[in-house]
Scaffold this motif. Structure first.
Motif, mmCIF file in Angstrom:
data_model
loop_
_atom_site.group_PDB
_atom_site.id
_atom_site.type_symbol
_atom_site.label_atom_id
_atom_site.label_comp_id
_atom_site.label_asym_id
_atom_site.label_seq_id
_atom_site.Cartn_x
_atom_site.Cartn_y
_atom_site.Cartn_z
ATOM 1 N N MET A 6 94.665 -11.364 126.928
ATOM 2 C CA MET A 6 94.957 -12.097 125.694
ATOM 3 C C MET A 6 96.402 -12.596 125.678
ATOM 4 S SD MET A 6 94.468 -10.842 121.763
ATOM 5 C CE MET A 6 95.047 -11.848 120.405
ATOM 6 N N ALA A 7 97.346 -11.748 126.042
ATOM 7 C CA ALA A 7 98.751 -12.152 126.033
ATOM 8 C C ALA A 7 99.017 -13.233 127.078
ATOM 9 C CB ALA A 7 99.644 -10.941 126.271
ATOM 10 N N ASP A 8 98.451 -13.059 128.281
ATOM 11 C CA ASP A 8 98.685 -14.013 129.358
ATOM 12 C C ASP A 8 98.075 -15.375 129.059
ATOM 13 O OD1 ASP A 8 100.092 -12.139 130.794
ATOM 14 O OD2 ASP A 8 98.443 -11.618 132.143
ATOM 15 N N LEU A 9 96.852 -15.386 128.522
ATOM 16 C CA LEU A 9 96.205 -16.675 128.266
ATOM 17 C C LEU A 9 96.890 -17.421 127.126
ATOM 18 C CD1 LEU A 9 94.105 -16.959 125.596
ATOM 19 C CD2 LEU A 9 92.825 -15.274 126.896
ATOM 20 N N CYS A 10 97.343 -16.680 126.112
ATOM 21 C CA CYS A 10 98.056 -17.339 125.012
ATOM 22 C C CYS A 10 99.370 -17.940 125.517
ATOM 23 C CB CYS A 10 98.313 -16.352 123.876
ATOM 24 S SG CYS A 10 96.855 -15.988 122.875
ATOM 25 N N PHE A 11 100.061 -17.205 126.398
ATOM 26 C CA PHE A 11 101.293 -17.728 127.001
ATOM 27 C C PHE A 11 100.988 -18.996 127.784
ATOM 28 C CE2 PHE A 11 104.248 -18.338 130.439
ATOM 29 C CZ PHE A 11 105.492 -18.051 129.900
ATOM 30 N N GLU A 12 99.942 -18.942 128.612
ATOM 31 C CA GLU A 12 99.591 -20.075 129.461
ATOM 32 C C GLU A 12 99.231 -21.314 128.650
ATOM 33 O OE1 GLU A 12 96.161 -21.077 132.774
ATOM 34 O OE2 GLU A 12 97.109 -19.100 132.823
ATOM 35 N N ARG A 13 98.526 -21.119 127.537
ATOM 36 C CA ARG A 13 98.120 -22.254 126.719
ATOM 37 C C ARG A 13 99.265 -22.774 125.847
ATOM 38 N NH1 ARG A 13 94.238 -25.096 128.408
ATOM 39 N NH2 ARG A 13 94.425 -26.088 126.374
ATOM 40 N N ALA A 14 100.131 -21.883 125.387
ATOM 41 C CA ALA A 14 101.173 -22.270 124.427
ATOM 42 C C ALA A 14 102.433 -22.826 125.075
ATOM 43 C CB ALA A 14 101.534 -21.072 123.554
ATOM 44 N N ASN A 15 102.772 -22.360 126.259
ATOM 45 C CA ASN A 15 104.053 -22.767 126.853
ATOM 46 C C ASN A 15 104.166 -24.273 127.085
ATOM 47 O OD1 ASN A 15 106.682 -21.929 127.882
ATOM 48 N ND2 ASN A 15 105.907 -22.595 129.882
ATOM 49 N N PRO A 16 103.125 -24.952 127.590
ATOM 50 C CA PRO A 16 103.243 -26.404 127.733
ATOM 51 C C PRO A 16 103.475 -27.124 126.400
ATOM 52 C CG PRO A 16 101.409 -25.575 129.044
ATOM 53 C CD PRO A 16 101.867 -24.441 128.172
ATOM 54 N N VAL A 17 102.875 -26.619 125.341
ATOM 55 C CA VAL A 17 103.071 -27.216 124.015
ATOM 56 C C VAL A 17 104.525 -27.040 123.577
ATOM 57 C CG1 VAL A 17 102.374 -27.149 121.589
ATOM 58 C CG2 VAL A 17 100.670 -26.745 123.385
ATOM 59 N N PHE A 18 105.027 -25.819 123.721
ATOM 60 C CA PHE A 18 106.403 -25.516 123.331
ATOM 61 C C PHE A 18 107.391 -26.311 124.172
ATOM 62 C CE2 PHE A 18 110.213 -22.697 123.682
ATOM 63 C CZ PHE A 18 110.604 -22.745 122.354
ATOM 64 N N ASN A 19 107.149 -26.390 125.470
ATOM 65 C CA ASN A 19 108.047 -27.099 126.372
ATOM 66 C C ASN A 19 108.094 -28.593 126.060
ATOM 67 O OD1 ASN A 19 108.246 -28.721 129.196
ATOM 68 N ND2 ASN A 19 109.582 -26.929 129.224
ATOM 69 N N SER A 20 106.944 -29.165 125.725
ATOM 70 C CA SER A 20 106.895 -30.603 125.424
ATOM 71 C C SER A 20 107.675 -30.949 124.163
ATOM 72 C CB SER A 20 105.435 -31.056 125.283
ATOM 73 O OG SER A 20 104.839 -30.494 124.123
ATOM 74 N N ARG A 21 107.813 -29.979 123.269
ATOM 75 C CA ARG A 21 108.505 -30.231 122.001
ATOM 76 C C ARG A 21 109.986 -29.885 122.053
ATOM 77 N NH1 ARG A 21 104.157 -27.755 117.562
ATOM 78 N NH2 ARG A 21 102.379 -29.042 118.206
ATOM 79 N N THR A 22 110.340 -28.919 122.887
ATOM 80 C CA THR A 22 111.718 -28.416 122.874
ATOM 81 C C THR A 22 112.454 -28.579 124.197
ATOM 82 O OG1 THR A 22 111.091 -26.169 123.540
ATOM 83 C CG2 THR A 22 111.019 -26.676 121.181
ATOM 84 N N GLY A 23 111.718 -28.777 125.289
ATOM 85 C CA GLY A 23 112.341 -28.819 126.601
ATOM 86 C C GLY A 23 112.675 -27.434 127.130
ATOM 87 N N LYS A 24 112.230 -26.404 126.418
ATOM 88 C CA LYS A 24 112.492 -25.019 126.821
ATOM 89 C C LYS A 24 111.176 -24.297 127.094
ATOM 90 C CE LYS A 24 116.637 -24.979 123.940
ATOM 91 N NZ LYS A 24 117.345 -24.358 122.795
ATOM 92 N N ASN A 25 111.275 -23.113 127.683
ATOM 93 C CA ASN A 25 110.087 -22.330 128.006
ATOM 94 C C ASN A 25 110.045 -21.031 127.212
ATOM 95 O OD1 ASN A 25 108.876 -23.988 130.089
ATOM 96 N ND2 ASN A 25 110.610 -23.409 131.385
ATOM 97 N N ILE A 26 108.846 -20.578 126.925
ATOM 98 C CA ILE A 26 108.655 -19.278 126.288
ATOM 99 C C ILE A 26 108.992 -18.196 127.310
ATOM 100 C CG2 ILE A 26 106.947 -17.729 125.250
ATOM 101 C CD1 ILE A 26 105.389 -20.279 124.423
ATOM 102 N N ASP A 27 109.665 -17.134 126.884
ATOM 103 C CA ASP A 27 110.023 -16.049 127.807
ATOM 104 C C ASP A 27 108.880 -15.065 128.009
ATOM 105 O OD1 ASP A 27 112.911 -16.458 128.603
ATOM 106 O OD2 ASP A 27 113.066 -16.627 126.424
ATOM 107 N N PHE A 28 108.187 -14.719 126.927
ATOM 108 C CA PHE A 28 107.016 -13.849 127.052
ATOM 109 C C PHE A 28 106.232 -13.860 125.752
ATOM 110 C CE2 PHE A 28 110.307 -11.029 125.382
ATOM 111 C CZ PHE A 28 109.641 -10.207 124.484
#
Length: 250
Positions: free
Chosen positions: A85-107
């Motif tokens: 659950m944690a890994d899949l949410c990270f995998e799905r959410a990080n591209p969204v976050f990166n596209s908006r902020t130019g940064k990556n989620i740490d965990f």
């Protein structure tokens, strides 16, 4: 005399129609049991049936497959389902976050109690995703300070439960305290970290108060359940393992 009688009753009628304060005297209720004796209404059944069939078809749609049972109880400090659950949410959410902020989620981190059902070996359906996450929780990214990250680690250690944390975390309980690395690096005092979680936990749910009042808060407008469904749709066979991301060495 006749006029007097008519006038008298007219006066009584006027007096009786005078607006007086109304007072509730009694409330009566009746219990209607729902059992096999309660007959259905065919018109209503006919109206509902197409919608019922559509929902059932969607719920039974096969999204993916798992070779093993996925549960939250196969280890003390981590679990196959929690890791997934944690890994899949990270995998799905990080591209969204990166596209908006130019940064990556740490965990990513969620709560043990948020996992509401396991997934048995075999086909994974839409219904499995709804059973796993029946709530309307949405994904958010909190920017946390070094001090808050330490509070988060201490929360995990004190809780002694398999809260879902993503594979970017390596937390080891030692005889001298704990050792925490994020993306293979020891956490730094002058750095902040972007942590993915749910809006429920960010508001202090499950006593995760370290998520409250972050440096910044980013709402992704992406429900946890939708992230789960989207992930399963893209994965033919789910592969997950216990990798020691949270463990004791004492």
């Amino acid at each position: 005399m006749k006029k007097f009688i008519i006038s008298f009753f007219t006066l009584l009628l006027v007096i009786s129609c005078k607006n007086e304060p109304q007072h509730l005297v009694k409330i009566e209720g009746k219990l209607l049991p729902v059992n096999e004796k309660l007959e259905s209404v065919k018109e209503i059944e006919d109206f509902i049936q197409p919608h019922k069939e559509k929902v059932e078809k969607e719920m039974n749609t096969v999204l993916s497959y798992t070779k093993t049972d996925l549960v939250r109880t196969d280890s003390q400090l981590e679990s196959s389902l929690g890791n997934l659950m944690a890994d899949l949410c990270f995998e799905r959410a990080n591209p969204v976050f990166n596209s908006r902020t130019g940064k990556n989620i740490d965990f990513a981190m969620f709560n043990y109690g948020g996992i509401r059902a396991g997934i048995t070996k075999g086909n994974i359906t839409t219904e499995n995703a709804f059973n796993l996450m029946p709530f309307e929780n949405s994904l958010v990214v909190t920017e946390l300070t070094y001090e808050k990250i330490n509070e988060l680690a201490q929360y995990l250690i004190n809780g002694k439960r398999a809260h879902p944390i993503s594979k970017q975390v390596n937390l080891v309980v030692t005889k001298d305290g704990f050792d925490l690395k994020i993306n293979h690096k020891t956490i730094e005092k002058n750095k902040t970290y972007f942590v993915l979680t749910s809006d429920y936990l960010q508001n202090g749910g499950d006593n995760m108060v370290f998520f409250k009042e972050p440096v910044t808060l980013h709402k992704l407008d992406y429900k946890v359940r939708n992230a789960i469904i989207d992930y399963f749709k893209e994965i033919d066979t789910v592969k997950v393992k216990l990798d020691g991301r949270f463990r004791k060495e004492i």
